[in-house]
Design a protein around this motif. Structure first.
Motif, PDB file in Angstrom:
ATOM      1  N   ALA A 175       0.838  -1.206   0.000  1.00 58.29           N
ATOM      2  CA  ALA A 175       0.000   0.000   0.000  1.00 58.29           C
ATOM      3  C   ALA A 175       0.870   1.251   0.000  1.00 58.29           C
ATOM      4  O   ALA A 175       0.641   2.194  -0.788  1.00 58.29           O
ATOM      5  N   LEU A 176       1.877   1.258   0.852  1.00 55.21           N
ATOM      6  CA  LEU A 176       2.805   2.390   0.907  1.00 55.21           C
ATOM      7  C   LEU A 176       3.552   2.541  -0.412  1.00 55.21           C
ATOM      8  O   LEU A 176       3.670   3.650  -0.967  1.00 55.21           O
ATOM      9  N   GLN A 177       4.035   1.441  -0.933  1.00 55.52           N
ATOM     10  CA  GLN A 177       4.829   1.475  -2.161  1.00 55.52           C
ATOM     11  C   GLN A 177       4.003   1.912  -3.367  1.00 55.52           C
ATOM     12  O   GLN A 177       4.482   2.663  -4.221  1.00 55.52           O
ATOM     13  N   TYR A 178       2.752   1.480  -3.448  1.00 56.84           N
ATOM     14  CA  TYR A 178       1.939   1.878  -4.598  1.00 56.84           C
ATOM     15  C   TYR A 178       1.629   3.377  -4.583  1.00 56.84           C
ATOM     16  O   TYR A 178       1.603   4.027  -5.632  1.00 56.84           O
ATOM     17  N   ILE A 179       1.416   3.942  -3.403  1.00 60.18           N
ATOM     18  CA  ILE A 179       1.212   5.394  -3.311  1.00 60.18           C
ATOM     19  C   ILE A 179       2.433   6.137  -3.833  1.00 60.18           C
ATOM     20  O   ILE A 179       2.316   7.107  -4.594  1.00 60.18           O
ATOM     21  N   VAL A 180       3.619   5.673  -3.450  1.00 60.63           N
ATOM     22  CA  VAL A 180       4.866   6.295  -3.913  1.00 60.63           C
ATOM     23  C   VAL A 180       5.012   6.136  -5.429  1.00 60.63           C
ATOM     24  O   VAL A 180       5.387   7.080  -6.133  1.00 60.63           O
ATOM     25  N   ILE A 181       4.700   4.934  -5.946  1.00 61.51           N
ATOM     26  CA  ILE A 181       4.798   4.669  -7.381  1.00 61.51           C
ATOM     27  C   ILE A 181       3.882   5.607  -8.166  1.00 61.51           C
ATOM     28  O   ILE A 181       4.298   6.266  -9.130  1.00 61.51           O
ATOM     29  N   LEU A 182       2.627   5.683  -7.754  1.00 58.68           N
ATOM     30  CA  LEU A 182       1.645   6.493  -8.470  1.00 58.68           C
ATOM     31  C   LEU A 182       2.015   7.965  -8.437  1.00 58.68           C
ATOM     32  O   LEU A 182       1.938   8.667  -9.459  1.00 58.68           O
ATOM     33  N   LEU A 183       2.434   8.430  -7.275  1.00 57.90           N
ATOM     34  CA  LEU A 183       2.844   9.831  -7.140  1.00 57.90           C
ATOM     35  C   LEU A 183       4.015  10.138  -8.066  1.00 57.90           C
ATOM     36  O   LEU A 183       4.012  11.150  -8.789  1.00 57.90           O
ATOM     37  N   GLY A 184       5.030   9.276  -8.059  1.00 58.64           N
ATOM     38  CA  GLY A 184       6.209   9.498  -8.896  1.00 58.64           C
ATOM     39  C   GLY A 184       5.876   9.527 -10.378  1.00 58.64           C
ATOM     40  O   GLY A 184       6.356  10.404 -11.122  1.00 58.64           O
ATOM     41  N   MET A 185       5.046   8.599 -10.840  1.00 55.38           N
ATOM     42  CA  MET A 185       4.703   8.523 -12.260  1.00 55.38           C
ATOM     43  C   MET A 185       3.861   9.716 -12.712  1.00 55.38           C
ATOM     44  O   MET A 185       4.104  10.307 -13.775  1.00 55.38           O
ATOM     45  N   ILE A 186       2.867  10.088 -11.913  1.00 49.01           N
ATOM     46  CA  ILE A 186       1.992  11.201 -12.286  1.00 49.01           C
ATOM     47  C   ILE A 186       2.758  12.518 -12.303  1.00 49.01           C
ATOM     48  O   ILE A 186       2.661  13.300 -13.264  1.00 49.01           O
TER      49      ILE A 186
END
Length: 460
Positions: A175-186
């Motif tokens: 959950a933590l990692q996906y938030i970071v992934i999505l934020l970085g990509m967007i």
């Protein structure tokens, strides 16, 4: 500064693992996260599992080779999840198994469980290795030092937090990692197309779903190979099995399918920007997305993107290694032992590290593994699940479908000289392997002159 942030991030993940190790004392909590996860948690961990090295770093690299059609890798993943949601999600969860081979045991018996277990455990060492290759690339470029020692230390950290808390820890860290992934990509995509969008017109003029580098044959092959892994891959199924009920499993798969469609566009548009703005010779041996994060973005956005890429790799690695280890212990050794799973995590992790040190081609590793898995497993296990309690299956024919399909998949992926002698391409040979598996899977179904057939019960 960046190294300190990465170290703190890794320390936080280990901290979560230590915290969850106290809760994950039983096999059920450790191996399947208590089977009580809600829709949001299942969606987050599924997306984090999917969005690994292949869905980010490898897709962007592929943009250099084939352009916008690289989007099909993730679009077919979305299609596979849609099929899972509407065809098998509820059925799988209602079987109440702990792993995909356990599903095979319930529906087809012990030989099927063993066969699928060996295929998955061996193949998924390669999948973990592919993620570690990507992680090595990130670390090397960030530190400007291709240190094997540092790579091994970081890999060990990943395996430590995974083996400590098991699936409970993986669900939280995902959950933590996906938030970071999505934020970085967007953030990266918006920055590239608004602040540095000098070649936007050329990019949009080259949006095409097929071209000379990606033809209908490639499209058909990836539909089955990639779509099949997302439809019934062991990691995707494992997310189903941690759901609290069948309705939750279906809903989470459907939401993930929709989210993955939009994520695919974000990643590929980043890849297209890199293709038309950073000369390939500038990259050298670096992966395009890693190079962009380290050297092509302002420091603040670059740090977010590096953490996003690291999160993408970690979130897939932990799921793959815990699932493969659980399958080895639960389905091969027939033990419900937390300690044995932890030992197996160490062994599989060590083998994957050795493999990662010998190759740097993420797409080659994952495409080969997925081709073997799809050809050997997808159609037979689909038939087993769909026919469960409805139609009787000829087990010898079903087993033959797995063996022949998987064997031909191995030839297609790893015996190129033999394939060339047949005057067929790798993709054509892979399609033949899948066709053989499909035909035999269908022939294994017994029809007694009507669509209503007796079901021979197989003990759980």
């Amino acid at each position: 500064m960046l190294l300190v942030i990465i170290l703190l991030y890794m320390a936080a993940l280990i901290g979560l693992g230590i915290y969850d190790s106290k809760k994950a004392a039983s096999f059920k909590e450790y191996a399947v996260a208590g089977k009580n996860q809600n829709t949001f948690k299942v969606f987050m961990t599924t997306m984090a599992t999917i969005v690994g090295a292949s869905a980010t770093i490898a897709v962007v690299d592929n943009c250099y080779k084939i352009g916008f059609p690289s989007v099909w890798w993730l679009l077919f993943g979305s299609v596979g999840l849609f099929f899972q949601a509407f065809l098998v999600s509820k059925k799988i969860r209602e079987i109440d198994a702990d792993t995909l081979p356990h599903v095979a045991r319930v529906t087809m018996g012990r030989p099927a469980e063993l066969l699928l277990s060996f295929i998955i455990v061996i193949a998924w060492i390669g999948v973990v290795a592919g993620q570690l290759v990507a992680m090595n690339g990130i670390i090397s470029l960030v530190l400007n030092n291709n240190s094997k020692i540092i790579f091994i230390i970081v890999s060990i950290v990943v395996f430590i937090y995974t083996l400590l808390g098991g699936q409970l820890s993986v669900v939280k860290t995902d959950a933590l990692q996906y938030i970071v992934i999505l934020l970085g990509m967007i953030v990266t995509c918006i920055y590239l197309y608004t602040t540095k969008g000098q070649n936007n017109t050329e990019i949009f003029n080259n949006i095409e779903l097929l071209n000379s580098s990606y033809e209908p044959e490639n499209l058909l092959t990836q539909f089955f190979v990639i779509g099949g892994v997302y439809f019934l891959g062991p990691d995707i199924v494992s997310r189903n099995l941690i759901s609290k009920d069948a309705k939750t499993a279906k809903k989470a798969a459907l939401i993930t399918a929709i989210a993955l469609f939009f994520f695919a566009l974000i990643v590929v548009f980043i890849g297209m920007w890199v293709k038309y703005n950073i000369p390939e010779e500038t990259l050298g041996e670096s992966k395009a997305l890693i190079y962009l994060a380290v050297k092509g973005l302002p420091k603040g956005i670059g740090i977010i993107m590096i953490l996003a890429l690291l999160s993408a790799v970690l979130s897939s690695t932990d799921t793959c290694v815990i699932n493969a280890s659980t399958i080895f212990v639960k389905d091969i050794l027939r033990k419900d032992s937390v300690e044995l799973i932890r030992i197996t995590v160490c062994v599989i992790g060590a083998l994957a590290m050795l493999m990662a040190l010998k190759t740097q081609d993420i797409i080659a590793i994952l495409s080969g593994v997925y081709s073997v898995y799809t050809a050997g497993v997808i159609f037979p296990i689909s038939v087993a699940i769909l026919c469960y309690k409805k139609k009787e299956i000829r087990k010898p024919v079903w087993i033959l479908a797995v063996i022949l399909g998987g064997g031909l998949g191995i030839v297609a992926s790893y015996m190129t000289t033999l394939v060339e002698k047949t005057a067929l391409t790798k993709d054509q040979f892979t399609l033949i392997a899948m066709a053989v598996s499909l035909i035999l899977s269908l022939l294994s179904i017994k029809f007694n002159g009507s669509w209503r057939c007796k079901f021979k019960k197989t003990a759980k």
